[in-house]
Every structure is written in C-alpha cells, then in structure tokens.
Design an enzyme around this catalytic site. Structure first.
Site, PDB file in Angstrom:
ATOM      1  N   CYS A 191      44.394 -24.562  25.968  1.00 41.26           N
ATOM      2  CA  CYS A 191      45.373 -23.511  25.901  1.00 41.26           C
ATOM      3  C   CYS A 191      45.411 -22.366  26.815  1.00 41.26           C
ATOM      4  CB  CYS A 191      45.272 -23.064  24.445  1.00 41.26           C
ATOM      5  SG  CYS A 191      43.159 -22.618  24.236  1.00 41.26           S
ATOM      6  N   GLU A 234      45.230 -20.198  16.013  1.00 37.75           N
ATOM      7  CA  GLU A 234      45.205 -19.844  17.481  1.00 37.75           C
ATOM      8  C   GLU A 234      46.251 -21.124  18.031  1.00 37.75           C
ATOM      9  OE1 GLU A 234      44.236 -17.162  18.666  1.00 37.75           O
ATOM     10  OE2 GLU A 234      43.082 -16.708  16.967  1.00 37.75           O
TER      11      GLU A 234
END
Ligand code: NAD
Length: 540
Positions: free
Chosen positions: A323, A289
């Site tokens: 993020c 990720e």
C-alpha cells in the site's frame, strides 16, 4: 510492568547461512504437499466440502491447498462462537491474554519462523527477504509491542484524582460483541494482527482472510492455537466478501470491523454498516487502512543516487504490491537529465522469477485479476501520447503472473497512472521545471484522493520544511530522504488519511485504543448518610 520489547532482528539469508538452508528445506517440503484447509470455528476444524484451490502466483499451475469455504451457516456459527467465548476471555485478564500472544511471538521467532516464511513466499510470491520482514519480523513486533502498549493503558488511563472517601478507577473493557477482521493478501503480518490486536484487549473475532493468502493465514491460525489461544476467541472463516458482510453486519452483536484492503471495499462496508445501524446493540468501531498513491518528490538539490535507490526499492520490491509503494514521482528536469538513464539501466538489471531462487529481486503479481489490471495501465500508457515507457513494459502470464518493473514518464500530472492506485510494479514520473518546486508540491497534494505515504528528497533543511508544510495532509507516513515504504512497528506507526483510511496507526498504541470501551468506576467509601445540603439552611 514488563520491559519494553525490541524490534525483531531481520535474518539475512546469505548463501551458506543456517537460516537459508532451513528455509530452502521448508520450501521444498511445502512444495510437495497439498494442504486441506478447514474453517476454524470454536476451535474445531470444519471441512465444508465446498472447496477452492490455492495456487502459487509465480507458478500458477501448482496447487498448494484446497480451501474449505464457509457459507452463511458457518459464518453464523463463527459469530456465535466469538460471542460465547468473550466472557471467559475477559475474565482471563490482560496478563494471561498477553502471555498467549507473547508465546505466539516466541513460536514465530523460533520453531515456526521457516514454516510461516516459506508459506508466505509460496502463497503470496514473496522473496525470502520480503517474507522475513513481513511474516516473521513485523508480526513478532505487532504481538510483542501490542501487549506492551495494552499493559500501559491499564496504568495510563486511571483517573488522576480520588478525593478522600472515594476510590476512582477505570476498567479497560473491550467492546461488547465480536470484531470482524477482514484482511488483505499482501501482508501476512497484517492478516494475523487484525484479529489479534483487538483480542489482546479482551475482544473476540471473526477473521475473514483474503482468498489469495489462505495458506499462510491458516499456518498463522495454527500457530496461535498452538500458543494456547482458547476456542472461539478467533474464528477463521475463508468466505466470500458478500456472505461475510451479509451475516456479520446484520448481527446485533457486531461490535466493529478491523479492515485492511482497498478503498472501494471499505467504503462499501461503511455504507452497509450505516444501513444496519438501527438493529445493532452498539455503535460499531470502524477501523480501516486502505489504498495509496504514494509519492516521491525530489528537489533540484538532492542526493541523486539515494533518490535512484529509493525509487527502485520503493516502487518494485514485492512487485509494487505494498500500500506504501512509490508509484508516482515528481522529478526536476535537471535531476532527470543526470539520473534518468542510470535509473532505467538499474531497473533493467532487476532479476525476476521463482521466489525459491534467492537471486531474484522480484517475483509474480498475485493473480490473473491483478495481472490484467496492471497490464491494462501499461497498455494504455503505451498508446497514450502524453506517456513514454522508459523501462520495462513487458509481461508474461504463461507460468506465473510476471510483469516487468515499468517506468512511465508523463507530461500530464493528472494522467491516470499518476493519480490512481495500480498496485503493481509501475512507477509514473512527472518531470517539472527546476524553478517550480512550490508548484509541484501543490500538484502532488491535490492530484490524488489518497494520502498514505510519501517522501521528499532534498539536501537543504529549508526546502525540506517547505515540503513538510505543503504536504502536511498528503501522507500519514512522511519520509525525508528515504523511500516511502518499510514502516516498522513502534518506530513509524502506520496509516493514512483522506481516502487511505481512518489513520488509526497500526503498530502504535492509538490503534489499540479503538478496541476498548472503558468503564469509569466510582467506589464511595464514606457513604453519605444525610440527604440535605448546607445551602438549604435558612440565613441566620
Ligand atoms: P481487497 O479490498 O480486494 O480485499 C481485502 C479484503 O476484503 C479481502 O479479505 C477481501 O476478500 C475482502 N472483501 C472484498 N470484497 C468484500 C465485500 N464486499 N465485503 C467484505 N469483504 C470483502 O484488497 P487486497 O487486494 O487484498 O489488498 C490490496 C489493497 O489493500 C490495496 O488497495 C492496498 O493499498 C490495501 N492495503 C492497505 C494497507 C494500509 O495499511 N493502508 C495495507 C495493506 C494493503
């Protein structure tokens, strides 16, 4: 089957509350000590003598730890310890493994909560609330729900049919070899989850923590050991990226990488794995990720106060170092005329300073490198004739790495701060003509390489549906009338596609499926005694 867990309740830390007092005491205690952090290899503390220091980002003159770095020899020993530990770990069985991780969750929810939260506040400069939702609640949820999901596989993935005389079954095996967990600085929960999610399923791991979160990550390693994690199952090796790649990816028993971090590092790892493939025993699992350029699109008809709150919280909580942080917004000109000034006024009210002062909404960014990168974007925007800084823009690195929450308005939807990940408290806004909603959705979809999170603010269902369809591949986590941050385990499994990662959805069952390599077993009870078949008989 065990009952479904519930999400860990978030403590409020209001003035006078017992949790606030306990956390402040623990912060004071941790401020007084300098922890000597070893590697943990095969359950043993290894002090290499090759140390680096860990400082507090909002007070970078203050050292909280000396960290003993693993060199190639220690990393090799960690790989071997993981390989050696696997058989016994598998033989313990799923229930015993789950019992250990559920015990981790219990310890974190109880006696270890303040220690872990205080460490995250000091090490990664989080406010009490940001630490609570990360290092306590999210990690408790990861451990509890992952155990729940793992138990479900054992029932769910059994063969549907066993004809008479045959017993069919599926063994939920782990991968053969060790998993390399490479973890980011910004979430303690992710750091501990990346080695432990595969471990629940019988894998063993080498854990390389980020150089900016050694203190909190080590506390979590200690917690797992206290909960009964056997030696060698997770090996904690503070080390350099190149050393870890060189040693682990050249090991034939490398079974997979569980990565969270930036896109460029992940792409480098993937290429490196490709080169090493001919020497590997198995095709490794590659789960990563990575970065994001997360958006908010507002429709001319939307809840404008809700939009203001979403932009402020989504962009500036934890200094934009999520993020999922909102870092680009597309706002109709009519909406901006009404809410632009109020937004800037509210942003200017944001309090910033030491994480131990609970009245601060923001603290510092993680290190000098991040400070330089983020202020570089701000300085270039100041000098650009397609940008205007409408809030913030200041910074000061003298005591801590502080950067004001900053809003840039640009006339260029492809300006660098509209398309590149900055990973700091900077929101860039592109103002569009009210009648160009469809056009701006296309711009949003095509502007950036990333596709992690995003949100649409609109009042009418039809407009929401238009955005939902136009932005199908623009975000792996999509929000309607909310900020694009704050995914919760078991509620919004997390991950993005395109350059944002392999979208294996941490916090949901799909991630765990990457860490198994099932064995199909056919057990024949009525063993054939004749080798011929009826068709071999001649016609009458
Ligand atoms: P980073 O890429 O700098 O570091 C991540 C990890 O990779 C660290 O442990 C680092 O030491 C290691 N690393 C660096 N170079 C390496 C190499 N050559 N070989 C092996 N390992 C290496 O990221 P960071 O600054 O710690 O975290 C911020 C990044 O993480 C942002 O891009 C953010 O978007 C991303 N992130 C993504 C998610 C998500 O779920 N998509 C969650 C959190 C953070």
């Amino acid at each position: 089957m065990s009952s479904q867990p519930v999400n860990e309740p978030i403590l409020g830390y209001a003035p006078g509350s017992s949790e606030r007092i306990a956390l402040q005491e623990e912060l004071d205690r941790q401020m007084e000590e300098v922890v000597e952090i070893p590697c943990i290899i095969n359950g043993e503390k290894v002090y290499t003598g090759n140390t680096s220091t860990q400082v507090i980002p909002h007070k970078h003159g203050h050292i909280i730890a000396n960290v003993h770095q693993a060199g190639k020899t220690e990393i090799e020993a960690a790989c071997q310890a993981a390989i050696n530990a696997q058989e016994e770990w598998i033989n313990m069985g799923l229930e015993a493994r789950c019992a250990i991780f559920e015990r981790c969750a219990e310890l974190l929810a109880g006696p270890w909560r303040m220690k872990v939260n205080a460490s995250t506040m000091l090490n990664q400069s989080k406010t009490a609330f940001q630490a609570e939702i990360d290092s306590a609640c999210e990690l408790i949820d990861f451990w509890n729900f992952n155990c729940f999901y793992a138990r479900q596989f054992h029932d769910m993935y059994q063969p549907l049919v066993s004809p008479k005389g045959v017993e069919n079954s599926t063994e939920i095996r782990p991968l053969e070899g060790f998993v390399l967990a490479i973890t980011p600085f910004n979430f303690s929960s992710i750091a501990a989850n990346l080695p432990s999610a595969p471990a629940i399923l019988g894998n063993t791991a080498v854990w390389k923590p980020s150089r900016n979160s050694y203190h909190s990550n080590y506390v979590l390693m200690e917690l797992m050991m206290e909960a009964g994690l056997p030696a060698g199952v997770i090996n904690f090796v503070p080390s350099s990226g190149p050393d870890i790649s060189d040693v682990c990816l050249d090991n034939p028993d490398f079974a997979g990488v569980h990565f969270t971090g930036s896109t460029s590092v992940f792409q480098g790892l993937w290429q490196r794995i490709g080169e090493a493939l001919p020497n590997m025993k198995s095709y490794p699992r590659i789960v990563g990720e990575t970065g994001g350029k997360d958006f908010v699109v507002a429709h001319p008809e939307c809840d404008e106060q809700g939009l203001l709150v979403a932009l402020l919280r989504g962009s500036f909580e934890y200094q934009g170092q999520k993020c999922s942080a909102a870092s680009r917004a597309y706002i109709p000109k009519s909406v901006w005329r009404r809410m632009g000034q109020p937004l800037c006024e509210e942003v200017q009210k944001i309090t910033m300073g030491d994480a131990r002062d609970f009245t601060n909404f923001m603290t510092a960014v993680i290190d000098q490198r991040a400070f330089d990168k983020i202020t570089g974007y701000i300085d270039r925007a100041k000098a650009s004739d397609v940008c205007e800084i409408v809030a913030g823009g200041g910074s000061d690195a003298s005591v801590g790495w502080f950067i004001e929450p900053t809003i840039i308005v640009t006339s260029d939807p492809n300006y660098e701060s509209m398309v590149e990940e900055i990973f700091g408290p900077v929101l860039t806004i592109y103002l569009y003509e009210d009648d160009d909603f469809q056009g701006v959705l296309k711009i949003c979809d095509e502007a950036s390489q990333y596709a992690l999170t995003g949100s649409i603010f609109a009042t009418n269902d039809v407009d929401i549906e238009i955005a939902f369809n136009a932005l199908r591949f623009t975000a792996g986590n999509f929000y309607i009338n909310d900020k694009p941050t704050g995914a919760v385990v078991a509620q919004q499994p997390f991950g993005g596609a395109r350059a944002s990662g392999t979208n294996d959805k941490a916090g949901g069952p799909l991630n765990l499926l990457r860490w198994i390599s099932p064995r199909s077993v056919k057990h024949t009870l009525d063993i054939p005694q004749e080798w011929g078949y009826p068709f071999l008989q001649p016609d009458e």
